[in-house]
Scaffold this active site. Structure first.
Site, PDB file in Angstrom:
ATOM      1  N   ASP A   1       6.936  -1.857  11.214  1.00  0.00           N
ATOM      2  CA  ASP A   1       6.092  -0.765  10.723  1.00  0.00           C
ATOM      3  C   ASP A   1       5.267  -0.128  11.838  1.00  0.00           C
ATOM      4  O   ASP A   1       4.313   0.583  11.579  1.00  0.00           O
ATOM      5  CB  ASP A   1       5.197  -1.235   9.567  1.00  0.00           C
ATOM      6  CG  ASP A   1       4.138  -2.251   9.980  1.00  0.00           C
ATOM      7  OD1 ASP A   1       4.227  -2.790  11.106  1.00  0.00           O
ATOM      8  OD2 ASP A   1       3.216  -2.515   9.181  1.00  0.00           O
TER       9      ASP A   1
ATOM     10  N   ARG B   1       0.794  -1.221   0.000  1.00  0.00           N
ATOM     11  CA  ARG B   1       0.000   0.000   0.000  1.00  0.00           C
ATOM     12  C   ARG B   1       0.839   1.290   0.000  1.00  0.00           C
ATOM     13  O   ARG B   1       0.311   2.371  -0.206  1.00  0.00           O
ATOM     14  CB  ARG B   1      -0.956  -0.019   1.202  1.00  0.00           C
ATOM     15  CG  ARG B   1      -2.150  -0.928   0.978  1.00  0.00           C
ATOM     16  CD  ARG B   1      -2.951  -1.121   2.257  1.00  0.00           C
ATOM     17  NE  ARG B   1      -2.305  -2.056   3.178  1.00  0.00           N
ATOM     18  CZ  ARG B   1      -2.715  -2.272   4.428  1.00  0.00           C
ATOM     19  NH1 ARG B   1      -3.721  -1.605   4.919  1.00  0.00           N
ATOM     20  NH2 ARG B   1      -2.083  -3.155   5.181  1.00  0.00           N
TER      21      ARG B   1
ATOM     22  N   GLY C   1       2.757 -14.784   6.710  1.00  0.00           N
ATOM     23  CA  GLY C   1       2.063 -14.260   7.886  1.00  0.00           C
ATOM     24  C   GLY C   1       2.999 -13.976   9.047  1.00  0.00           C
ATOM     25  O   GLY C   1       4.141 -14.436   9.078  1.00  0.00           O
TER      26      GLY C   1
ATOM     27  N   TYR D   1      32.525  34.088  -0.647  1.00  0.00           N
ATOM     28  CA  TYR D   1      32.813  32.669  -0.403  1.00  0.00           C
ATOM     29  C   TYR D   1      34.087  32.577   0.425  1.00  0.00           C
ATOM     30  O   TYR D   1      35.151  33.042   0.001  1.00  0.00           O
ATOM     31  CB  TYR D   1      32.992  31.891  -1.721  1.00  0.00           C
ATOM     32  CG  TYR D   1      33.469  30.484  -1.446  1.00  0.00           C
ATOM     33  CD1 TYR D   1      32.668  29.611  -0.706  1.00  0.00           C
ATOM     34  CD2 TYR D   1      34.721  30.035  -1.871  1.00  0.00           C
ATOM     35  CE1 TYR D   1      33.107  28.328  -0.402  1.00  0.00           C
ATOM     36  CE2 TYR D   1      35.152  28.750  -1.575  1.00  0.00           C
ATOM     37  CZ  TYR D   1      34.344  27.902  -0.834  1.00  0.00           C
ATOM     38  OH  TYR D   1      34.780  26.647  -0.523  1.00  0.00           O
TER      39      TYR D   1
HETATM   40  C1  UD1 Z   1      -1.035  -7.018  12.311  1.00  0.00           C
HETATM   41  C2  UD1 Z   1      -1.808  -7.880  13.319  1.00  0.00           C
HETATM   42  C3  UD1 Z   1      -3.022  -7.114  13.800  1.00  0.00           C
HETATM   43  C4  UD1 Z   1      -2.604  -5.806  14.413  1.00  0.00           C
HETATM   44  C5  UD1 Z   1      -1.757  -5.000  13.428  1.00  0.00           C
HETATM   45  C6  UD1 Z   1      -1.163  -3.807  14.142  1.00  0.00           C
HETATM   46  C7  UD1 Z   1      -1.481 -10.239  12.690  1.00  0.00           C
HETATM   47  C8  UD1 Z   1      -2.079 -11.412  12.028  1.00  0.00           C
HETATM   48  N1  UD1 Z   1      -2.213  -9.111  12.680  1.00  0.00           N
HETATM   49  O1  UD1 Z   1      -1.877  -6.807  11.189  1.00  0.00           O
HETATM   50  O2  UD1 Z   1      -3.724  -7.880  14.778  1.00  0.00           O
HETATM   51  O3  UD1 Z   1      -3.742  -5.069  14.802  1.00  0.00           O
HETATM   52  O4  UD1 Z   1      -0.667  -5.791  12.937  1.00  0.00           O
HETATM   53  O5  UD1 Z   1      -0.412  -2.987  13.296  1.00  0.00           O
HETATM   54  O6  UD1 Z   1      -0.392 -10.347  13.221  1.00  0.00           O
HETATM   55  N2  UD1 Z   1       5.422  -9.415   8.402  1.00  0.00           N
HETATM   56  C9  UD1 Z   1       6.466 -10.273   8.156  1.00  0.00           C
HETATM   57  N3  UD1 Z   1       6.210 -11.436   7.516  1.00  0.00           N
HETATM   58  C10 UD1 Z   1       4.976 -11.791   7.097  1.00  0.00           C
HETATM   59  C11 UD1 Z   1       3.914 -10.886   7.351  1.00  0.00           C
HETATM   60  C12 UD1 Z   1       4.167  -9.714   8.003  1.00  0.00           C
HETATM   61  O7  UD1 Z   1       7.601 -10.014   8.522  1.00  0.00           O
HETATM   62  O8  UD1 Z   1       4.843 -12.883   6.520  1.00  0.00           O
HETATM   63  C13 UD1 Z   1       5.699  -8.139   9.099  1.00  0.00           C
HETATM   64  C14 UD1 Z   1       5.390  -6.918   8.252  1.00  0.00           C
HETATM   65  O9  UD1 Z   1       6.549  -6.510   7.537  1.00  0.00           O
HETATM   66  C15 UD1 Z   1       4.994  -5.885   9.300  1.00  0.00           C
HETATM   67  C16 UD1 Z   1       4.391  -6.721  10.418  1.00  0.00           C
HETATM   68  O10 UD1 Z   1       4.857  -8.058  10.223  1.00  0.00           O
HETATM   69  O11 UD1 Z   1       6.114  -5.187   9.790  1.00  0.00           O
HETATM   70  C17 UD1 Z   1       2.873  -6.698  10.426  1.00  0.00           C
HETATM   71  O12 UD1 Z   1       2.383  -7.214   9.214  1.00  0.00           O
HETATM   72  P1  UD1 Z   1       1.137  -6.581   8.473  1.00  0.00           P
HETATM   73  O13 UD1 Z   1       0.876  -7.362   7.241  1.00  0.00           O
HETATM   74  O14 UD1 Z   1       1.317  -5.119   8.334  1.00  0.00           O
HETATM   75  O15 UD1 Z   1      -0.021  -6.920   9.541  1.00  0.00           O
HETATM   76  P2  UD1 Z   1      -1.373  -6.165   9.768  1.00  0.00           P
HETATM   77  O16 UD1 Z   1      -2.352  -6.596   8.750  1.00  0.00           O
HETATM   78  O17 UD1 Z   1      -1.123  -4.725   9.917  1.00  0.00           O
HETATM   79 CA    CA Z   2       0.674  -3.335   9.574  1.00  0.00          CA
END
Ligand code: UD1
Ligand code: CA
Length: 457
Positions: free
Chosen positions: A102, A15, A78, A368
């Site tokens: 993030d 995004r 995930g 200068y």
């Molecule tokens: C996640 C949480 C959600 C919470 C939110 C807060 C889960 C399933 N959900 O959702 O409950 O409210 O954060 O901001 O955990 N990442 C990896 N590997 C992966 C997937 C993600 O390293 O396979 C990292 C991403 O880079 C990021 C963080 O994990 O830094 C969160 O992932 P993101 O996909 O942003 O999760 P959200 O949908 O925001």
């Molecule tokens: Ca997130």
């Protein structure tokens, strides 16, 4: 007891619509991940693990100075899957803190609270009540108020979507609990991902307690998923910095129009007009007046400003030391290596670099000054240039105390102008001038009497 800190940073950040990995996007002049790393660094006796995936090389290269165990998650299946990749690196005993790359503004004290709450029979989550919880996982609690699970937005029922308490994603878990429960996480959900959040339900089923620590600071747990959120978080952060400055005794003409992208320390009665940017490490004394649109400091640099200094609008100070009672600008540019003693005046359209300027000296207009050493009470006239570069090497110009340099002079370095020496306006000086001498190095003026002007044909 050791603490393993696992930072999740493998996601693509679709995004953001950027070629840069999301955790390298900047907040307050510094990558999101570096905010998290610096906060994690406040936890004693800890080891840092960062899970990378998208743009892993770029991310690793951006942090050469940190001691990090980099873990590659080749497929992003995930948040639960991401922590699984780190599992083999974690200590057999101890606690693990899970942070998100993030979610940049989490604070040290909150992390300490989570760790203190965590035992072999209890894990701890950082939660927050949001007016607009859209997109966040919601915290499920039973009638007694105990946390029983987390449901992701995409899996939530309409009724669950009305829950205001949200998951920050940040949690602390005992390592034995993590090793036991993490492998049990499945991917039967709307996104077919291994959700770390399922750990909570598994823990409850296993008879463990879950402590949900609700922070009052929204900013602390806000995630950055798109540029609107990044911009909003930047504003919240700047607002906090502005508040901190005013508490220190700084007068901000408009607290909404200041940007601090580094560290700024001020004495009392400092006044800062609108649209100033502070970068790197900036330290300002007492009773300093900074005009509108100034840029003070650069990332990685240090600027020290003394007491009673006036910096007029549109000036740029990249790096340097400015003594007490100096007056700079408008439109001055001080480049690295500039050192001004007290009472120095640097006027409009003057650029300085690698130069020391002594007490009470003035360079007021359009000059200068590079690779120069200027003594005390020297007057440098308008349009003076130190010709420091011969196309290959840089050379120094020395101007001793109380010398007077006439306007539009070129000082061809290496060259020394003696104490109380005078250089006539328009001179090109390429030989040393002794103390108290006058040097005039320009073509003699010729006057022609009764000269007829050319006529139009
Ligand atoms: C996640 C949480 C959600 C919470 C939110 C807060 C889960 C399933 N959900 O959702 O409950 O409210 O954060 O901001 O955990 N990442 C990896 N590997 C992966 C997937 C993600 O390293 O396979 C990292 C991403 O880079 C990021 C963080 O994990 O830094 C969160 O992932 P993101 O996909 O942003 O999760 P959200 O949908 O925001
Ligand atoms: Ca997130």
């Amino acid at each position: 007891m050791t603490v393993d800190i696992v930072i999740l940073a493998a996601g693509k950040g679709t995004r953001m619509r950027s070629r840069l990995p999301k955790v390298l996007q900047k907040l307050a002049g510094k990558p999101l991940l570096s905010h998290v790393l610096d906060t994690a660094g406040q936890i004693g006796n800890s080891r840092l693990h960062v899970v990378t995936g998208h743009g892993a090389d770029k991310v690793q290269q951006a942090f050469p100075d940190y001691n990090i165990n980099w873990i590659l998650q080749t497929e992003q299946l995930g948040t639960g899957h991401a922590v699984m990749q780190a599992l083999p690196s974690l200590a057999a005993e101890g606690k693990t803190l899970i942070l998100y790359g993030d979610v940049p503004l989490v604070t040290g004290p909150s992390l300490q609270t989570l760790l203190a709450e965590t035992t072999a029979s209890r894990l701890a989550l950082l939660t927050v009540k949001l007016a607009n919880p859209h997109g966040y996982g919601r915290i499920l609690r039973n009638n007694n108020g105990a946390v029983t699970g987390i449901v992701e937005e995409k899996d939530a029922s309409e009724q669950q979507k009305t829950i205001a308490e949200c998951n920050s994603g940040i949690m602390a878990v005992d390592n034995t609990v993590l090793a036991k429960l993490l492998p049990k996480i499945g991917n039967h959900n709307a996104q077919q991902e291994y959700y770390l959040t399922d750990l909570v339900e598994l823990a409850v089923a296993d008879g463990l307690q879950v402590s949900g620590i609700c922070t009052v600071s929204e900013m602390e747990v806000q995630g950055v998923n798109d540029r609107k959120q990044l911009a909003a978080l930047e504003r919240s952060w700047q607002q906090l910095q502005a508040g901190r400055l005013m508490e220190m005794g700084v007068n901000l003409l408009d607290p909404a129009r200041i940007d601090i992208r580094g560290k700024l320390v001020c004495g009392q009665d400092v006044s800062i007009d609108i649209n100033c940017i502070f970068q790197g490490d900036v330290s300002i004394g007492h009773n300093v007046d900074i005009g509108a649109n100034c840029i003070i400091g650069e990332t990685g640099s240090r600027v020290v400003i003394g007491d009673n200094v006036v910096i007029k609008p549109n000036s740029i100070i990249e790096q340097g030391i400015i003594g007490d009672d100096c007056v700079l600008g408008p439109f001055a540019r001080l480049r690295p290596g500039t050192e001004l003693a007290s009472g120095v005046k640097i006027g409009n359209f003057v650029e300085t670099k690698k130069s020391q300027i002594g007490r009470g000296s003035k360079v007021n207009h359009l000059s200068y000054i590079g690779d120069a050493e200027i003594g005390e009470n020297v007057n440098v006239g308008a349009g003076t240039i130190t010709c420091n570069y011969d196309g290959v090497n840089k050379h120094r110009t020395v101007i001793r105390d109380e010398a007077f340099i006439g306007s539009n002079t070129s000082l061809v370095a290496p060259v020394t102008i003696g104490v109380k020496a005078t250089v006539g306006a328009g001179s090109t000086v390429n030989r040393d001038v002794d103390n108290e001498e006058l040097a005039v190095a320009r073509a003699n003026q010729k006057n022609i009497k009764g000269w007829p002007r050319p006529k139009k044909k």
